[in-house]
Design a protein around this motif. Structure first.
Motif, PDB file in Angstrom:
ATOM      1  N   ARG A 597       0.871  -1.313   0.051  1.00  0.00           N
ATOM      2  CA  ARG A 597       0.149   0.168   0.030  1.00  0.00           C
ATOM      3  C   ARG A 597       0.871   1.238   0.066  1.00  0.00           C
ATOM      4  NH1 ARG A 597      -5.219  -2.051   3.457  1.00  0.00           N
ATOM      5  NH2 ARG A 597      -6.392  -2.813   1.497  1.00  0.00           N
ATOM      6  N   GLN A 598       2.172   1.012   0.560  1.00  0.00           N
ATOM      7  CA  GLN A 598       3.017   2.358   0.556  1.00  0.00           C
ATOM      8  C   GLN A 598       3.382   2.454  -0.930  1.00  0.00           C
ATOM      9  OE1 GLN A 598       3.725   4.306   3.449  1.00  0.00           O
ATOM     10  NE2 GLN A 598       4.056   5.647   1.720  1.00  0.00           N
ATOM     11  N   ARG A 599       3.740   1.524  -1.519  1.00  0.00           N
ATOM     12  CA  ARG A 599       4.273   1.464  -2.967  1.00  0.00           C
ATOM     13  C   ARG A 599       2.978   2.013  -3.834  1.00  0.00           C
ATOM     14  NH1 ARG A 599       6.196  -4.122  -5.114  1.00  0.00           N
ATOM     15  NH2 ARG A 599       6.332  -2.789  -7.097  1.00  0.00           N
ATOM     16  N   ALA A 600       2.073   1.959  -3.377  1.00  0.00           N
ATOM     17  CA  ALA A 600       0.441   2.372  -4.141  1.00  0.00           C
ATOM     18  C   ALA A 600       0.624   3.699  -4.138  1.00  0.00           C
ATOM     19  CB  ALA A 600      -0.489   1.566  -4.106  1.00  0.00           C
ATOM     20  N   TYR A 601       0.891   4.170  -2.842  1.00  0.00           N
ATOM     21  CA  TYR A 601       0.586   5.507  -2.674  1.00  0.00           C
ATOM     22  C   TYR A 601       1.705   6.454  -3.181  1.00  0.00           C
ATOM     23  CZ  TYR A 601      -0.133   9.937   0.018  1.00  0.00           C
ATOM     24  OH  TYR A 601      -0.551  11.320   0.121  1.00  0.00           O
ATOM     25  N   ASP A 602       2.980   5.794  -2.993  1.00  0.00           N
ATOM     26  CA  ASP A 602       4.312   6.440  -3.600  1.00  0.00           C
ATOM     27  C   ASP A 602       3.951   6.524  -4.953  1.00  0.00           C
ATOM     28  OD1 ASP A 602       5.094   6.482  -1.016  1.00  0.00           O
ATOM     29  OD2 ASP A 602       6.389   5.115  -1.379  1.00  0.00           O
ATOM     30  N   TRP A 603       3.481   5.649  -5.808  1.00  0.00           N
ATOM     31  CA  TRP A 603       3.168   5.721  -7.195  1.00  0.00           C
ATOM     32  C   TRP A 603       2.432   6.789  -7.398  1.00  0.00           C
ATOM     33  CZ3 TRP A 603       5.357   2.811 -11.108  1.00  0.00           C
ATOM     34  CH2 TRP A 603       4.675   2.951 -12.375  1.00  0.00           C
ATOM     35  N   HIS A 604       1.124   6.925  -6.910  1.00  0.00           N
ATOM     36  CA  HIS A 604       0.232   8.211  -7.085  1.00  0.00           C
ATOM     37  C   HIS A 604       1.410   9.681  -6.846  1.00  0.00           C
ATOM     38  CE1 HIS A 604      -3.437   6.229  -7.746  1.00  0.00           C
ATOM     39  NE2 HIS A 604      -3.456   5.448  -6.642  1.00  0.00           N
ATOM     40  N   VAL A 605       1.884   9.688  -5.981  1.00  0.00           N
ATOM     41  CA  VAL A 605       2.507  10.971  -5.746  1.00  0.00           C
ATOM     42  C   VAL A 605       3.669  11.199  -6.671  1.00  0.00           C
ATOM     43  CG1 VAL A 605       4.080  11.891  -4.030  1.00  0.00           C
ATOM     44  CG2 VAL A 605       2.182  10.682  -3.007  1.00  0.00           C
ATOM     45  N   ALA A 606       4.418  10.095  -7.014  1.00  0.00           N
ATOM     46  CA  ALA A 606       5.386  10.294  -7.996  1.00  0.00           C
ATOM     47  C   ALA A 606       4.788  10.713  -9.386  1.00  0.00           C
ATOM     48  CB  ALA A 606       6.180   8.905  -8.165  1.00  0.00           C
ATOM     49  N   HIS A 607       3.692  10.449  -9.456  1.00  0.00           N
ATOM     50  CA  HIS A 607       3.146  10.786 -10.983  1.00  0.00           C
ATOM     51  C   HIS A 607       2.205  12.120 -10.795  1.00  0.00           C
ATOM     52  CE1 HIS A 607       4.307   6.464 -11.771  1.00  0.00           C
ATOM     53  NE2 HIS A 607       4.567   6.942 -12.847  1.00  0.00           N
ATOM     54  N   GLY A 608       2.400  12.795  -9.690  1.00  0.00           N
ATOM     55  CA  GLY A 608       1.433  14.081  -9.544  1.00  0.00           C
ATOM     56  C   GLY A 608       0.039  13.780  -9.231  1.00  0.00           C
ATOM     57  N   LEU A 609      -0.266  12.763  -8.899  1.00  0.00           N
ATOM     58  CA  LEU A 609      -1.702  12.382  -8.574  1.00  0.00           C
ATOM     59  C   LEU A 609      -1.955  12.009  -7.252  1.00  0.00           C
ATOM     60  CD1 LEU A 609      -1.934   9.684 -11.501  1.00  0.00           C
ATOM     61  CD2 LEU A 609      -2.472  12.055 -11.458  1.00  0.00           C
ATOM     62  N   GLY A 610      -1.194  12.784  -6.401  1.00  0.00           N
ATOM     63  CA  GLY A 610      -1.225  12.418  -4.717  1.00  0.00           C
ATOM     64  C   GLY A 610      -2.499  12.682  -4.306  1.00  0.00           C
ATOM     65  N   GLU A 611      -3.542  13.627  -4.597  1.00  0.00           N
ATOM     66  CA  GLU A 611      -4.593  14.143  -4.243  1.00  0.00           C
ATOM     67  C   GLU A 611      -5.887  13.724  -5.060  1.00  0.00           C
ATOM     68  OE1 GLU A 611      -4.562  18.185  -3.205  1.00  0.00           O
ATOM     69  OE2 GLU A 611      -2.987  17.980  -1.636  1.00  0.00           O
ATOM     70  N   ASN A 612      -5.515  12.665  -5.966  1.00  0.00           N
ATOM     71  CA  ASN A 612      -6.872  12.058  -6.675  1.00  0.00           C
ATOM     72  C   ASN A 612      -7.546  11.411  -5.525  1.00  0.00           C
ATOM     73  OD1 ASN A 612      -5.377   9.971  -6.911  1.00  0.00           O
ATOM     74  ND2 ASN A 612      -5.572   9.630  -8.791  1.00  0.00           N
ATOM     75  N   ARG A 613      -8.598  10.939  -6.249  1.00  0.00           N
ATOM     76  CA  ARG A 613      -9.676  10.016  -5.429  1.00  0.00           C
ATOM     77  C   ARG A 613      -8.992   8.714  -5.284  1.00  0.00           C
ATOM     78  NH1 ARG A 613     -13.389   6.229  -5.695  1.00  0.00           N
ATOM     79  NH2 ARG A 613     -13.624   6.772  -8.178  1.00  0.00           N
ATOM     80  N   ALA A 614      -8.372   8.013  -6.226  1.00  0.00           N
ATOM     81  CA  ALA A 614      -7.763   6.907  -5.860  1.00  0.00           C
ATOM     82  C   ALA A 614      -6.533   6.816  -5.066  1.00  0.00           C
ATOM     83  CB  ALA A 614      -7.445   6.200  -7.261  1.00  0.00           C
ATOM     84  N   ALA A 615      -5.815   7.838  -5.066  1.00  0.00           N
ATOM     85  CA  ALA A 615      -4.694   7.852  -3.977  1.00  0.00           C
ATOM     86  C   ALA A 615      -5.202   8.207  -2.588  1.00  0.00           C
ATOM     87  CB  ALA A 615      -3.956   9.080  -4.221  1.00  0.00           C
ATOM     88  N   LEU A 616      -6.180   8.934  -2.442  1.00  0.00           N
ATOM     89  CA  LEU A 616      -6.942   9.127  -1.299  1.00  0.00           C
ATOM     90  C   LEU A 616      -7.410   7.868  -0.453  1.00  0.00           C
ATOM     91  CD1 LEU A 616      -8.565  12.632  -1.540  1.00  0.00           C
ATOM     92  CD2 LEU A 616      -6.283  12.045  -0.748  1.00  0.00           C
TER      93      LEU A 616
END
Length: 913
Positions: A597-616
């Motif tokens: 789950r940390q990999r999943a969240y870091d993946w979102h953040v690394a692609h500038g998607l850290g505040e989209n619904r899936a990342a949240l």
């Protein structure tokens, strides 16, 4: 004759490098009157033109000293330390770094790494910031065929270092040569390499220095790319203090790279083309640094190891990949991989002119067994052309259908069609309702189009939290798909999988399991391995996790990950990582759950998607895992940050109750009761907003019951817990965890306000078996310890007690990390048991240690701290230490005074002393 004005050695070297060998001699005659300077420049030019392997450290030191940039890596003997790492041995030296095998103790295990000690010092603040920024991006690059960057830092002397995954293998060209691999085997290795490069490019990371020595193959035949993005750490176009040495190997550098131009993904495609040519022929070409008159194309190079020249399709592919103009190369490393797969399949390659004769010849090559003699050859050609014409007709029909679907969807935004007045903005639900209402009239009799659109609308209804409508649409889509394409078409299986997904969100787990198992089996039988198959596996994994089939859940999610890991769908890849974490959590492996789950969240953040619904969603799931691991304060901080963000995100209302309930529970356990109250009321409101609120309401009421236990409102707590249990009994699926949690809160009230013999009766049904105790290790340890304490009370019913409860509690306690909140109440119960059994001194020492450990997570005012202090007062008095007993008693009284005067726990603490 007057000597020319002295020119810095750097300028002389760079100017000479751009010239042909003949021109260089005349240039050096004119500009290097000093024989020593000329010798240095010539040595540097020979080094640049030599083999692609790294420059020795001795030569590098002489060059750096000559250029006035002597930042050599110090010699480090075995046993030296760099940061947290201990040097084992030198395993390589290059122009920009020395590579050591190193190790460190990490989380109870020895971690071996490849430690690069960079020759570039980072003494300036801006250089350190850049290094940190690039390092964070590279750490987020996770791929099975890319060696992982573990961490980096700067030594006390300012030398930068990075620790990477230690790979045991050899360069791809050496591996292929030593095993005498045939062309197909070499192409398969190369295709895997391209897929890995493409995955990094999609993560916005360019290698910059691809060459055989950075493409390793392990003994098992697995590709591992080394040093991905490391060149960016060593040279930045905007950094005036960048290292002198080029962060690339000239023999594999694209023309724009050698000329100092922009570095793009096309740069890596060029290097891949050079590597491919060398892999296939054993020879290397490097037109980027060779004068035009002397350049050779790869097909003109005689092989040194394979005895083969590049011809035909192979020549065309390498030539296209190494075009001087970046725009004429393959559009991406993924496109190059696709081309290699076309080669392997015997299909026409894009690098060749797509003439009919060429395509027909490829057809015949693929079907040699069916083409014999001139007549058969002609028939095959005609058949191939006929198939092409038929495929073109199908394509035109498919394009027309897709065009009609697109026009229909676009038309929904016409306010007159959506049923709202001109000038008003229709809601998403209005658009969807309008679209669903028009399906039958617009496309009557067109089953293919109706299947496509019903599937689309079904998926959107899932996303907006309307699973009943989604289920109806999925049923329609499945019926139309069967009519359009038949029972066994992959598109029909995809429609069935969508029906199963909708059933899952309606908690109809039996139907969901049946649909998704049938759909995935059908897709496998049909050879489908695309995204539809991955999505069906994901949903099946979710159902398995909900129905207690945790091992199968892990298998399903791993299967989905394997399909999606090389796809371009970044959000969906992060989603499957998150789901895989959930599967591991269901299987009782919280550490793996946290990692995924940390990999999943870091993946979102690394692609500038850290505040989209899936990342949240992933952030909320991370908080849940952290809570289970006893990192309660981290979990609550994540949730405090998450909920306001979800208010701002489109579609953020779906399953919001899960996050607000989680926040209620976490604040409750930390005894932040005002915050917990606010979050619980919000959770109830969120649950009522769900389209199927029975399960959400049952869960939230259980947590509000737990909150009321801690507030001392026992009568209201019992009412909440009873209503929660009533609702859970009406809901399909595995509700055991929720029912068990409710029972724990009921047992807590009995422990606090009941008579001494009542805890035995309340706890006995909740005790874990030896087989399942590890699933809830923390809770199991506490229950067993409190049961053992109750058994040590005078007059306890011997027949009800289990002799091994304390030993089992001790074993489970040893598995909890230091600082885990559950350690303190567990030790409190076991220590009091020791006092009852006459070993007060040991109890004193144990309680003092546990209190020091527990305050880090619980703070100083938590009632569990108060209970431990009360137990310490009892133990110290029994051990004859009256001063400690008084001190502990006063601290227990202070904490009890923080509770309301009529709180049952306050009276319990007073009795405990």
């Amino acid at each position: 004759m007057t000597n020319p004005t002295p020119v810095p050695l750097r300028e002389l070297f760079e100017a000479a490098l751009a010239l042909t060998p003949t021109e260089r001699a005349a240039f050096l005659d004119e500009r290097c009157a000093d024989a020593g300077v000329r010798a240095q420049v010539e040595a540097m030019l020979r080094a640049d033109e030599g083999a692609d392997e790294p420059v020795s450290s001795e030569r590098l030191a002489r060059m750096a000293q000559a250029l006035g940039e002597d930042e050599n890596v110090p010699a480090l003997p075995a046993g030296s330390r760099v940061g947290a790492f201990e040097i084992v041995r030198v395993i390589g030296e290059g122009g920009s770094s020395t590579v050591f095998e190193a190790r460190r103790e990490f989380e109870g295990a020895t971690q071996c790494v490849a430690l690069k000690l960079l020759r570039q010092s980072l003494l300036g603040a801006e250089a350190r910031r850049r290094f940190g920024r690039e390092q964070r991006a590279l750490i987020g690059l996770q791929h099975p065929h890319i060696a992982r960057l573990i961490e980096g830092g700067v030594s006390d002397g300012g030398a930068a270092y990075i620790a990477l995954e230690l790979v045991d293998g050899q360069p791809i060209t050496d591996y292929a040569r030593e095993r005498a691999l045939d062309t197909r085997a070499r192409l398969r290795l190369f295709a895997t390499t391209c897929r890995a490069v493409d995955a990094a490019h999609r993560a916005l990371i360019v290698h910059r220095d691809l060459k055989p020595s950075n493409v390793f193959v392990t003994a098992d035949g697995e590709i591992k790319l080394l040093d991905f993005g490391i060149a960016k750490l060593l040279a930045d176009e905007a950094d005036a203090e960048a290292t002198l040495l080029p962060a690339f190997t000239p023999a594999y550098a694209a023309p724009e790279q050698a000329a100092g131009g922009a570095i793009t993904t096309a740069t890596d495609v060029y290097a891949l083309g050079v590597v491919l040519g060398e892999l296939l022929t054993g020879a290397r070409h490097s037109p980027a640094i060779t004068p035009p008159a002397q350049r050779k194309r790869p097909d003109a190079l005689q092989a040194q190891t394979t005895g083969r020249r590049l011809r035909g399709d192979l020549q065309a592919v390498v030539s296209k990949a190494t075009e001087a103009d970046p725009e004429r190369r393959y559009a991406s490393a993924g496109a190059l991989a696709d081309e290699i797969e076309r080669l392997l399949d015997g299909r026409p390659v894009q690098a060749q002119p797509q003439t009919r004769w060429y395509r027909a010849r490829k057809f015949v090559t693929r079907h040699k067994g069916g083409v014999a003699g001139t007549f058969a050859f002609l028939v095959a050609i005609l058949a191939a052309l006929g198939v092409a014409l038929w495929q073109a007709g199908v394509a035109r029909r498919e394009a027309a259908r897709v065009h009609a679907e697109n026009r229909f969807i676009a038309g929904l935004f016409d306010p007159l069609r959506t049923g709202v007045q001109e000038g008003e903005v229709p809601t998403v639900r209005q658009l969807l309702d309008a679209g669903v209402a028009q399906l039958g009239s617009q496309f009557a009799g067109d089953d293919a189009t109706l299947a496509d659109l019903a599937l689309l609308f079904s998926r959107v209804h899932i996303e907006i939290g309307a699973p009943e409508v989604a289920s109806e649409l999925a049923e329609r889509a499945y019926a139309h798909a069967r009519a359009a394409w038949g029972e066994r078409d992959p598109r029909t299986w995809a429609a069935l999988a969508r029906r199963g997904e909708a059933a899952y969100y309606l908690d109809r787990y039996a139907q969901a399991t049946a649909d998704l198992e049938q759909a995935t089996a059908g897709m496998r039988a049909a050879g489908t391995r695309g995204e539809d198959y991955a999505f069906a596996l994901e949903d099946l994994g979710l159902v398995y996790a909900k129905t207690g089939r945790s091992a199968e859940a892990v298998t399903a999610q791993l299967g989905a990950y394997e399909v999606l890991k090389d796809s371009g769908d970044r959000i969906e890849l992060a989603t499957v990582m998150n789901n895989l974490g959930g599967a591991y959590l269901a299987a009782g492996d919280a550490e793996k759950a946290l990692q995924w789950r940390q990999r999943a969240y870091d993946w979102h953040v690394a692609h500038g998607l850290g505040e989209n619904r899936a990342a949240l969603v992933v952030l909320g799931n991370l908080a849940r895992v952290k809570f289970g691991l006893g990192r309660w304060r981290e979990a609550l901080a994540d949730l405090d940050r998450l909920l306001p963000l979800r208010d701002k995100v489109a579609g953020g209302n779906r399953k919001r109750w899960t996050v607000s309930t989680q926040a209620c529970s976490t604040a409750c356990w930390l005894w932040q009761l005002d915050k917990a109250q606010a979050y619980c009321e919000r959770a109830l409101a969120d649950a009522e907003g769900e389209s199927a609120p029975a399960r959400p309401r049952a869960i939230v009421l259980g947590y509000r019951g737990a909150l009321r236990v801690r507030q001392g409102r026992y009568a209201e707590a019992r009412a909440d817990l009873a209503e929660s249990n009533r609702l859970l009994a009406t809901i399909e699926g595995d509700n055991a965890d929720a029912i068990y949690g409710n029972a724990l809160d009921l047992a807590e009230m009995v422990r606090v306000e009941g008579t001494p013999d009542e805890p035995l009766a309340a706890l006995a049904p909740l005790l874990p078996t030896p087989q399942n105790q590890s699933k809830r290790a923390a809770v199991s340890a506490l229950l067993l310890a409190r049961f053992a304490l109750a058994c040590a009370e005078p007059g306890a019913a011997a027949e009800a007690c289990r002799d091994d409860a304390a030993a089992r509690a001790e074993n489970l306690l040893a598995t909890l990390r230091a600082g885990h909140p559950y350690r303190l109440p567990t030790v409190t119960a076991l220590a009091l048991r020791s006092v009852r059994r006459g070993d007060a001194p040991a109890a004193v020492e144990r309680l003092r240690s546990a209190l020091a450990d527990g305050r880090s997570e619980l703070g100083t005012d938590h009632p569990w701290v108060g209970e431990a202090q009360a137990a310490l007062a009892v133990a110290a008095a029994a051990a004859g230490d009256s001063a400690l007993a008084d001190e502990a008693g006063r601290e227990s009284e202070r904490i009890a005074a923080l509770l309301p005067p009529d709180h049952p726990l306050r009276r319990h603490l007073q009795r405990a002393r």
